[in-house]
Enzyme design. Structure first.
Site, PDB file in Angstrom:
ATOM      1  N   SER A  96       0.143  -9.554   6.027  1.00 37.54           N
ATOM      2  CA  SER A  96      -0.366  -8.552   7.052  1.00 37.54           C
ATOM      3  C   SER A  96      -0.807  -7.595   7.839  1.00 37.54           C
ATOM      4  CB  SER A  96      -1.957  -9.763   7.173  1.00 37.54           C
ATOM      5  OG  SER A  96      -2.740  -8.986   7.659  1.00 37.54           O
ATOM      6  N   GLU A 116       1.068  -1.100   0.053  1.00 40.14           N
ATOM      7  CA  GLU A 116      -0.036   0.267  -0.089  1.00 40.14           C
ATOM      8  C   GLU A 116       1.012   1.276  -0.264  1.00 40.14           C
ATOM      9  OE1 GLU A 116      -3.011   0.249   3.425  1.00 40.14           O
ATOM     10  OE2 GLU A 116      -3.144   1.875   2.794  1.00 40.14           O
TER      11      GLU A 116
END
Ligand code: SF4
Length: 490
Positions: free
Chosen positions: A406, A311
């Protein structure tokens, strides 16, 4: 500390198990007939010894943890098998789980083949009978294979294989000590919400629908969501995960992951005539839009996030004039011209207190600091952290389901630890080491936004295999958000 009753009927197996167990009670025959529900904490009983292979691919030394024991048409289910198998795997043993057969006579080749075709892994002579004599709340059958695909070995090799099986049985015995410790009644608190968020649902569904519509191979740039098991499942369905677009053939269809991409990646795809399906989460896209707005208004933009995360790579690609801050310690080194206006945005999956510390440090240095119109840390990240915080003080252990790469999942582990509750991160139930459960009478269970709900169910099943569980949910928020799918797959 509770003790397992370990029944090792054979003389050689008994000696090996005695040598390996440090506090379980080891016997060759059940001392008494136990009654169901008789003992508190629940009685754990394991029947242990050697077995012969039925499945053709088994090798000597493989540990079979039985999911059921078949005896003619009768079968006894053993729900603790997954928990015990996970502990054996954690101890470095080679393990298979599945049905075994108890036979009261030597099997002919035809019988053995028929049983193997019906799914049985191994055969012994006494498990069914011994299980009928004990009624512990949690029962298990473990067999170490002494033959297997080395059946054609010369005779001299057989004692060598038997010696190896004895050594394996000793290691099995030490795991049974831990398993016995872990068997107890438990409260399980489930975090609400947990597991998939709207952005992940949308991204995973996008790949599934794109596979239906465009067929395999379907290229996906980077992991669609950061979950190993989701990626493996989609790979089996025909998705091809690539790191960069140069691995995608010209003109092919490619899905961009939920984490978003830099504008340069869109331009490259255009130049290569790739058909793009953009599964970027709308909340990540919002951060990109904020960066563009701040840059248009001539702000120097600080991006609070973790270097190397997909991201952040995408967000940082929005402009050459962005600075990445890993935490408050980076604020002192910021070098901007006098009078330069400063703004900040954040990665969507950070811990709220982590962001707050950095923003406080930034504001102390730049009193006119401006930020996004609404928090960048997304609702799903925030809710899952709040749920963990709300139940951490009541739990002896927090099990967080998700993958190590994650970000939002790792933050759940940190939130639990900061709240004083030990936490472990597992991809699925098979990674849960029962040794961590020995002292845990109240267990919290949550899952990162990229972990599918069925993985949580697997963990609950495993816990139920270690004694009765009293399960309840601690919910801090209802999530009803839904993101519409990209138009290419609608
Ligand atoms: S965690 Fe938040 S930002 Fe990430 S995909 Fe889910 S909703 Fe979107």
């Amino acid at each position: 500390m509770s003790r397992a009753l370990v029944i090792a009927p054979g003389a050689v197996g008994y000696a090996a198990v005695r040598a390996g167990c440090s506090h379980s009670e080891v016997v060759r025959r059940p001392p008494t007939v136990l009654q169901p529900g008789q003992a508190m904490p629940p009685t754990s009983v394991a029947v242990v010894g050697f077995g012969r292979a039925l499945a053709p691919d088994l090798v000597a030394g493989t540990v079979i943890v039985a999911t059921e024991v078949r005896n003619g048409p009768a079968a006894v289910a053993l729900p603790s098998a997954n928990a015990l198998a996970a502990a054996m795997i954690a101890a470095g043993l080679t393990v298979r789980t599945g049905p075994i057969v108890s036979a009261d006579h030597p099997l002919s080749e035809v019988e053995a083949r028929g049983l193997a075709e019906a799914g049985a892994l191994a055969v012994d002579t006494e498990s069914a009978e011994l299980l009928s004599q004990v009624a512990g709340d949690v029962r298990a059958v473990v067999r170490v294979i002494v033959d297997g695909d080395d059946r054609a070995l010369p005779r001299i090799a057989v004692p060598v294989a038997a010696l190896g099986a004895c050594r394996t049985l000793r290691r099995v015995a030490s795991v049974l000590d831990w398993w016995g410790n872990a068997v107890r009644p438990r409260r399980v608190l489930l975090a609400g919400p947990r597991s998939f968020c709207a952005g992940v649902e949308r991204a995973v569904r996008t790949v599934e629908l794109a596979l239906d519509r465009y067929g395999a191979p379907l290229y996906v740039r980077r992991q669609i969501v950061h979950n190993r098991l989701v990626v493996e499942r989609l790979t089996r369905q025909g998705a091809v995960f690539v790191e960069e677009l140069d691995e995608v053939p010209d003109g092919a269809t490619v899905v961009f992951s939920a984490h978003g991409v830099a504008p340069a990646v869109h331009l490259e795809a255009q130049a290569r005539n790739l058909q793009v399906i953009d599964a970027t989460c709308p909340l990540v896209a919002k951060v990109h839009a904020e960066v563009r707005r701040f840059r248009r208004d001539d702000y120097e933009v600080m991006v609070i996030g973790h270097a190397g995360h997909d991201e952040i790579e995408g967000t940082m690609g929005e402009s050459d004039h962005l600075r990445l801050l890993g935490g408050p310690e980076d604020v002192g080194a910021i070098d901007v011209a006098q009078g330069q206006r400063v703004a900040f945005v954040t990665q969507t999956t950070l811990a709220l207190d982590e962001v707050a510390e950095t923003v406080t440090a930034l504001r102390a240095r730049f009193p006119d600091l401006v930020g996004p119109r609404s928090d960048d840390v997304c609702y799903a990240t925030q809710n899952r952290q709040d749920a963990v915080r709300a139940m951490a003080e009541d739990c002896d252990l927090m099990i967080v389901v998700g993958s190590t790469n994650s970000s939002n999942t790792n933050r759940l582990v940190e939130v639990s630890l900061r709240s004083g509750c030990p936490a472990i991160l597992v991809d699925d139930a098979s990674e849960l080491d029962v040794r961590r459960l020995a002292e845990a009478g109240v267990v919290g269970v949550t899952a990162g936004a990229s972990a599918p709900p069925e993985l949580v169910e697997g963990v609950l099943e495993l816990l139920a295999g270690l004694g009765p569980i009293d399960r309840s949910e601690r919910s801090v928020a209802d999530e009803t958000l839904y993101f519409s799918l990209p138009q290419e797959v609608r």
